[in-house]
Design a protein around this motif. Structure first.
Motif, PDB file in Angstrom:
ATOM      1  N   GLN A 169      -0.128 -24.151   6.962  1.00  0.00           N
ATOM      2  CA  GLN A 169       1.195 -24.697   6.750  1.00  0.00           C
ATOM      3  C   GLN A 169       1.846 -24.103   5.507  1.00  0.00           C
ATOM      4  OE1 GLN A 169       0.769 -28.951   6.706  1.00  0.00           O
ATOM      5  NE2 GLN A 169       0.006 -29.057   8.800  1.00  0.00           N
ATOM      6  N   ASP A 170       1.062 -23.485   4.671  1.00  0.00           N
ATOM      7  CA  ASP A 170       1.577 -22.845   3.459  1.00  0.00           C
ATOM      8  C   ASP A 170       1.652 -21.342   3.716  1.00  0.00           C
ATOM      9  OD1 ASP A 170       2.277 -21.927   1.002  1.00  0.00           O
ATOM     10  OD2 ASP A 170       0.561 -22.786  -0.070  1.00  0.00           O
ATOM     11  N   ARG A 171       2.841 -20.846   3.949  1.00  0.00           N
ATOM     12  CA  ARG A 171       3.001 -19.433   4.296  1.00  0.00           C
ATOM     13  C   ARG A 171       2.524 -18.515   3.181  1.00  0.00           C
ATOM     14  NH1 ARG A 171       8.902 -18.958   7.365  1.00  0.00           N
ATOM     15  NH2 ARG A 171       8.415 -20.404   9.069  1.00  0.00           N
ATOM     16  N   ALA A 172       2.682 -18.957   1.946  1.00  0.00           N
ATOM     17  CA  ALA A 172       2.261 -18.119   0.818  1.00  0.00           C
ATOM     18  C   ALA A 172       0.755 -17.868   0.857  1.00  0.00           C
ATOM     19  CB  ALA A 172       2.649 -18.770  -0.502  1.00  0.00           C
ATOM     20  N   SER A 173      -0.027 -18.888   1.208  1.00  0.00           N
ATOM     21  CA  SER A 173      -1.483 -18.731   1.275  1.00  0.00           C
ATOM     22  C   SER A 173      -1.875 -17.769   2.390  1.00  0.00           C
ATOM     23  CB  SER A 173      -2.153 -20.092   1.502  1.00  0.00           C
ATOM     24  OG  SER A 173      -1.889 -20.970   0.438  1.00  0.00           O
ATOM     25  N   VAL A 174      -1.209 -17.889   3.541  1.00  0.00           N
ATOM     26  CA  VAL A 174      -1.511 -17.001   4.654  1.00  0.00           C
ATOM     27  C   VAL A 174      -1.170 -15.560   4.307  1.00  0.00           C
ATOM     28  CG1 VAL A 174      -0.961 -16.448   7.052  1.00  0.00           C
ATOM     29  CG2 VAL A 174      -1.177 -18.841   6.338  1.00  0.00           C
ATOM     30  N   ILE A 175       0.008 -15.365   3.708  1.00  0.00           N
ATOM     31  CA  ILE A 175       0.419 -14.013   3.335  1.00  0.00           C
ATOM     32  C   ILE A 175      -0.536 -13.420   2.317  1.00  0.00           C
ATOM     33  CG2 ILE A 175       2.234 -12.686   2.169  1.00  0.00           C
ATOM     34  CD1 ILE A 175       4.263 -14.609   3.419  1.00  0.00           C
ATOM     35  N   THR A 176      -0.977 -14.226   1.351  1.00  0.00           N
ATOM     36  CA  THR A 176      -1.923 -13.745   0.334  1.00  0.00           C
ATOM     37  C   THR A 176      -3.251 -13.353   0.965  1.00  0.00           C
ATOM     38  OG1 THR A 176      -0.894 -15.171  -1.341  1.00  0.00           O
ATOM     39  CG2 THR A 176      -3.108 -14.333  -1.802  1.00  0.00           C
ATOM     40  N   THR A 177      -3.735 -14.186   1.889  1.00  0.00           N
ATOM     41  CA  THR A 177      -5.012 -13.884   2.555  1.00  0.00           C
ATOM     42  C   THR A 177      -4.926 -12.601   3.354  1.00  0.00           C
ATOM     43  OG1 THR A 177      -5.534 -16.244   2.735  1.00  0.00           O
ATOM     44  CG2 THR A 177      -6.710 -14.747   4.201  1.00  0.00           C
ATOM     45  N   VAL A 178      -3.868 -12.453   4.142  1.00  0.00           N
ATOM     46  CA  VAL A 178      -3.705 -11.251   4.957  1.00  0.00           C
ATOM     47  C   VAL A 178      -3.547 -10.020   4.084  1.00  0.00           C
ATOM     48  CG1 VAL A 178      -2.208 -10.093   6.623  1.00  0.00           C
ATOM     49  CG2 VAL A 178      -2.749 -12.506   6.916  1.00  0.00           C
ATOM     50  N   ALA A 179      -2.733 -10.117   3.030  1.00  0.00           N
ATOM     51  CA  ALA A 179      -2.498  -8.976   2.146  1.00  0.00           C
ATOM     52  C   ALA A 179      -3.774  -8.569   1.421  1.00  0.00           C
ATOM     53  CB  ALA A 179      -1.400  -9.311   1.137  1.00  0.00           C
ATOM     54  N   GLY A 180      -4.547  -9.566   0.956  1.00  0.00           N
ATOM     55  CA  GLY A 180      -5.796  -9.248   0.257  1.00  0.00           C
ATOM     56  C   GLY A 180      -6.795  -8.558   1.159  1.00  0.00           C
ATOM     57  N   ASN A 181      -6.969  -9.070   2.367  1.00  0.00           N
ATOM     58  CA  ASN A 181      -7.914  -8.453   3.295  1.00  0.00           C
ATOM     59  C   ASN A 181      -7.437  -7.076   3.747  1.00  0.00           C
ATOM     60  OD1 ASN A 181      -9.594 -10.712   3.190  1.00  0.00           O
ATOM     61  ND2 ASN A 181      -8.540 -11.711   4.883  1.00  0.00           N
ATOM     62  N   PHE A 182      -6.128  -6.920   3.921  1.00  0.00           N
ATOM     63  CA  PHE A 182      -5.586  -5.609   4.269  1.00  0.00           C
ATOM     64  C   PHE A 182      -5.834  -4.612   3.142  1.00  0.00           C
ATOM     65  CE2 PHE A 182      -2.039  -2.573   4.097  1.00  0.00           C
ATOM     66  CZ  PHE A 182      -2.194  -1.965   5.333  1.00  0.00           C
ATOM     67  N   LEU A 183      -5.716  -5.065   1.898  1.00  0.00           N
ATOM     68  CA  LEU A 183      -5.961  -4.183   0.755  1.00  0.00           C
ATOM     69  C   LEU A 183      -7.422  -3.725   0.724  1.00  0.00           C
ATOM     70  CD1 LEU A 183      -4.950  -2.873  -1.848  1.00  0.00           C
ATOM     71  CD2 LEU A 183      -5.538  -4.990  -3.058  1.00  0.00           C
ATOM     72  N   PHE A 184      -8.348  -4.659   0.992  1.00  0.00           N
ATOM     73  CA  PHE A 184      -9.765  -4.279   1.040  1.00  0.00           C
ATOM     74  C   PHE A 184     -10.004  -3.207   2.106  1.00  0.00           C
ATOM     75  CE2 PHE A 184     -10.839  -8.777  -0.542  1.00  0.00           C
ATOM     76  CZ  PHE A 184     -10.767  -8.360  -1.863  1.00  0.00           C
ATOM     77  N   ALA A 185      -9.412  -3.413   3.287  1.00  0.00           N
ATOM     78  CA  ALA A 185      -9.573  -2.441   4.373  1.00  0.00           C
ATOM     79  C   ALA A 185      -8.959  -1.098   3.992  1.00  0.00           C
ATOM     80  CB  ALA A 185      -8.922  -2.972   5.658  1.00  0.00           C
ATOM     81  N   LEU A 186      -7.833  -1.124   3.309  1.00  0.00           N
ATOM     82  CA  LEU A 186      -7.171   0.121   2.900  1.00  0.00           C
ATOM     83  C   LEU A 186      -7.998   0.870   1.870  1.00  0.00           C
ATOM     84  CD1 LEU A 186      -4.519   1.604   3.533  1.00  0.00           C
ATOM     85  CD2 LEU A 186      -3.525   0.491   1.513  1.00  0.00           C
ATOM     86  N   VAL A 187      -8.592   0.145   0.918  1.00  0.00           N
ATOM     87  CA  VAL A 187      -9.451   0.785  -0.088  1.00  0.00           C
ATOM     88  C   VAL A 187     -10.688   1.387   0.568  1.00  0.00           C
ATOM     89  CG1 VAL A 187     -10.911   0.358  -2.109  1.00  0.00           C
ATOM     90  CG2 VAL A 187      -8.629  -0.650  -1.985  1.00  0.00           C
TER      91      VAL A 187
END
Length: 246
Positions: A150-168
């Motif tokens: 329900q908190d879009r900020a938390s979802v966006i942070t989770t997706v962005a963090g995991n995407f960053l790990f995959a990119l690295v």
């Protein structure tokens, strides 16, 4: 068993995905069996030609993928039409990815060392689809609680963090871990924190003035390849046949 099937497969609308994955794997197995028989000169099978042109099975694969893909979009997630489209799509993708190396190199490398790319593409695709079917979602969204959803900020942070790990991990030359990490974030994290491959963009950028890091990266890559290249090649040969000697 019936209750589990309805609760985990039918209700979430995963039946088309299960049918597509099953058709994909079965098509690859059958195709490789037939091509190995043709290669050995056994059985009633032979290459398909039209007017002296060798028709690779990627051609009907593309046709079936197009038909199945558009049929799946039009058919929704339930009903016979959706199931039939999923099967056609899975068959088409199996035929296409079995000749993935041909598309990649624009050359008939089916029975060469470069042809192993097709096997890697098939295994990786089956693993990713299997993880999604088991309930994993890209970039770890499945790990988010209902309150966090329900908190879009938390979802966006989770997706962005995991995407960053995959990119690295991808930048460190660990493509397999990066792709799998898009579904299972812990895998991407492992790839992101470990030493980069010596020929990766990350190593060229960050290890150029760190001779000790370069030496450690080369040594780790050497030991890793020495340990796993043999079993990986044996597994690929068992699945798809041994390539022609160069």
């Amino acid at each position: 068993m019936g209750d589990w099937w309805h609760r985990n497969i039918v209700e979430p609308g995963k039946l088309p995905l299960l049918l597509a994955l099953s058709a994909f794997v079965l098509t690859f197995v059958i195709t490789r069996t037939i091509t190995r028989l043709i290669r050995a000169g056994k059985g009633p099978f032979g290459n398909v030609s039209a007017g002296g042109l060798h028709i690779h099975h990627v051609v009907p694969g593309v046709v079936l993928t197009v038909i199945g893909g558009f049929g799946a979009v039009a058919g929704g997630r339930h009903g016979f039409g959706s199931a039939a489209a999923a099967v056609l799509f899975g068959i088409g993708v199996g035929l296409v990815l079995d000749e993935f190396a041909l598309i990649l190199y624009l050359d008939d490398v089916y029975w060469t060392e470069a042809g192993r790319k097709s096997v890697e593409a098939v295994v990786l695709t089956a693993a990713l689809v299997g993880l999604v079917l088991a309930g994993f979602s890209p970039f770890g969204v499945d790990d988010v609680s209902q309150d966090e959803l329900q908190d879009r900020a938390s979802v966006i942070t989770t997706v962005a963090g995991n995407f960053l790990f995959a990119l690295v991990a991808l930048g460190k030359g660990k493509a397999r871990l990066a792709v799998l990490g898009a579904i299972v974030p812990v895998v991407a994290l492992v790839g992101a924190v470990r030493l980069a491959r010596p020929d990766s963009p990350w190593a060229r950028r960050f290890y150029s003035r760190r001779p000790r890091a370069r030496a450690r990266a080369r040594l780790r890559a050497y030991h890793h390849d020495r340990r796993w290249s043999g079993p990986r090649r044996a597994f690929q040969d068992w699945i798809a046949g041994r390539p022609d000697p160069e």
